[in-house]
Design a protein around this motif. Structure first.
Motif, PDB file in Angstrom:
ATOM      1  N   ALA A 295      38.178  46.707  39.689  1.00 47.88           N
ATOM      2  CA  ALA A 295      38.167  46.027  40.987  1.00 47.88           C
ATOM      3  C   ALA A 295      37.260  46.703  41.997  1.00 47.88           C
ATOM      4  N   GLY A 296      36.697  47.857  41.629  1.00 45.04           N
ATOM      5  CA  GLY A 296      35.795  48.559  42.534  1.00 45.04           C
ATOM      6  C   GLY A 296      34.431  47.905  42.596  1.00 45.04           C
TER       7      GLY A 296
ATOM      8  N   ALA B 265      26.896  38.398  48.219  1.00 46.49           N
ATOM      9  CA  ALA B 265      25.923  39.116  49.042  1.00 46.49           C
ATOM     10  C   ALA B 265      26.074  40.612  48.788  1.00 46.49           C
ATOM     11  N   GLN B 266      25.025  41.367  49.088  1.00 41.50           N
ATOM     12  CA  GLN B 266      25.015  42.802  48.824  1.00 41.50           C
ATOM     13  C   GLN B 266      26.164  43.516  49.534  1.00 41.50           C
ATOM     14  N   GLU B 267      26.475  43.090  50.767  1.00 45.69           N
ATOM     15  CA  GLU B 267      27.524  43.784  51.508  1.00 45.69           C
ATOM     16  C   GLU B 267      28.908  43.583  50.900  1.00 45.69           C
ATOM     17  N   ASP B 268      29.085  42.554  50.055  1.00 47.11           N
ATOM     18  CA  ASP B 268      30.380  42.322  49.421  1.00 47.11           C
ATOM     19  C   ASP B 268      30.698  43.365  48.357  1.00 47.11           C
ATOM     20  N   ASP B 269      29.708  44.151  47.943  1.00 50.26           N
ATOM     21  CA  ASP B 269      29.913  45.102  46.865  1.00 50.26           C
ATOM     22  C   ASP B 269      30.357  46.467  47.366  1.00 50.26           C
ATOM     23  N   GLN B 270      30.575  46.615  48.638  1.00 55.22           N
ATOM     24  CA  GLN B 270      30.851  47.936  49.188  1.00 55.22           C
ATOM     25  C   GLN B 270      32.339  48.246  49.289  1.00 55.22           C
ATOM     26  N   ARG B 271      33.191  47.429  48.737  1.00 55.14           N
ATOM     27  CA  ARG B 271      34.621  47.681  48.900  1.00 55.14           C
ATOM     28  C   ARG B 271      35.409  47.215  47.673  1.00 55.14           C
ATOM     29  N   PHE B 272      36.660  47.669  47.628  1.00 57.18           N
ATOM     30  CA  PHE B 272      37.602  47.255  46.590  1.00 57.18           C
ATOM     31  C   PHE B 272      37.881  45.762  46.732  1.00 57.18           C
ATOM     32  N   ASN B 273      37.796  45.031  45.623  1.00 58.63           N
ATOM     33  CA  ASN B 273      37.965  43.590  45.669  1.00 58.63           C
ATOM     34  C   ASN B 273      39.325  43.220  45.070  1.00 58.63           C
ATOM     35  N   TRP B 274      40.171  42.641  45.886  1.00 55.44           N
ATOM     36  CA  TRP B 274      41.525  42.308  45.432  1.00 55.44           C
ATOM     37  C   TRP B 274      41.530  41.140  44.456  1.00 55.44           C
TER      38      TRP B 274
END
Length: 389
Positions: free
Chosen positions: A152-153, A324-333
């Motif tokens: 999920a990372g 988008a690139q910024e969506d990859d900077q956090r844990f995705n639930w």
């Protein structure tokens, strides 16, 4: 003076970024391919090939090297037409929803199953060879929770983790292979005896299983989002050479250690082979402990990466938002939830499948995987030609 220094430092940083961009694709692409080459042991590829050692396995290895390398090169070259895009973005631009949605669902489930197979296999190996008294249900739940959380990372963190794991473990794996090839227990006469069946024609089943070691490039379906069109691709000629070396060693070393007939007595043939090797001057004499430790890391990496890719493909089906690139900077639930919802199938296999049934289903999945992979390569190649025009 400050302006000059800032300009100079900015130019240096820009040059470093350009240089890193030119090599990033090569580095991480090869890490993904190497990962699948190493993990083929956990998918019982050598076991199946050894079962067919008199019936076309030798020629099947050569055919798999050709077909697997060709698919890899075609797929990689076709993706160059879609810089900074993954399959979800490509399909969204060129395919209607009636085709895009079922295709992404199917591909996402195939990726999740790939990680599930490795998780089931490695949990069985740990129970059998490390601690027979361990509760395999608790072990699988523990592995599921770890891999789901890691999957999920962010995609970048998984790529960085892959680099660390591969660079740390490939030297040890190479050492084990060199040690095995030069060991006094290695019977080259048994290898020659099996090699005489090179004229036997292989069938689709053998080629499908043997070609799995090249499948790592397919993970570019998601990770291509981070590579630009101007990134250089070098060294693709190394893929068939490395693939042939891996297939040759994983197929012939167990035969050399256990004999042409005795090798068929083992389910997890490479674990038994590793247990036959000794490091006389090593800090751990029995190689099996080093082998299991190495493959624990590689298996966790493989499960994490395949579940991440599968969850990304499925997530796009249920999401209308463009990646988008910024969506990859956090844990995705959402990715975490997809992995957890799929994980109970791993628990169900404990109740309804024994080892024999499980190995048969794995072989069937490898055949379906090969046909699906070739079809996906052709689709991406067609879309690449369409985009170039």
């Amino acid at each position: 003076m400050n302006r000059i220094s800032n300009y100079f430092l900015g130019s240096v940083e820009q040059a470093a970024r350009i240089k890193a961009g030119e090599t990033a694709l090569i580095r991480y692409l090869y890490y993904m391919i190497i990962m699948c080459m190493l993990i083929n042991i956990m998918l019982n590829v050598p076991t199946f090939l050894i079962e067919r050692r008199y019936d076309g396995a030798v020629m099947g290895i050569l055919a798999a090297v050709v077909s697997g390398s060709l698919c890899a090169v075609v797929f990689i070259k076709a993706l160059r037409q879609f810089p900074n895009q993954g399959l979800p973005e490509i399909f969204r631009s060129y395919l209607p929803p009636a085709i895009r949605v079922p295709l992404l669902l199917y591909l996402g489930i195939m990726w999740l199953i790939a990680g599930l197979i490795v998780l089931i296999t490695f949990s069985r190996i740990l129970q059998r060879f490390l601690d027979p008294d361990i509760d395999i249900l608790i072990l699988r739940i523990f592995l599921i929770l770890i891999c789901s959380f890691l999957a999920a990372g962010s995609s970048r963190s998984i790529l960085y983790t892959a680099e660390i794991v591969i660079l740390l473990h490939v030297p040890f794996v190479a050492l084990l292979l060199v040690k095995a090839l030069g060991h006094e227990y290695m019977d080259w006469e048994a290898v020659k005896a099996v090699g005489q069946f090179v004229r036997k024609t292989p069938d689709l089943e053998i080629i499908s299983v043997a070609s799995y070691i090249f499948t790592g490039y397919i993970n570019m379906a998601v990770f291509n989002r981070f590579f630009r069109k101007e990134d250089k691709i070098r060294g693709l000629w190394l893929i068939p050479l490395a693939g042939f070396a891996v297939l040759f060693t994983t197929f012939f070393i167990p035969i050399g250690y256990h004999g042409t007939e005795g090798v068929a007595s083992f389910i997890y043939v490479w674990v038994s082979t590793a247990d036959s090797i000794r490091m006389e001057f090593g800090f751990v004499e029995r190689v099996i402990y080093m082998f299991l430790l190495i493959y624990l890391s590689i298996s966790l990496l493989f499960i994490t990466m395949t579940w991440h890719v599968g969850a990304e493909l499925l997530k796009d089906v249920f999401s209308k938002k463009q990646w988008a690139q910024e969506d990859d900077q956090r844990f995705n639930w959402t990715r975490w939830l997809i992995c957890l919802l799929f994980s109970p199938t791993c628990i169900v296999t404990l109740r309804f499948l024994n080892e024999k049934n499980y190995l048969e289903l794995t072989d069937e999945w490898l055949i379906v995987r090969y046909i699906s992979e070739v079809a996906l390569v052709l689709i991406v190649f067609w879309l690449g030609r369409k985009a170039s025009k």
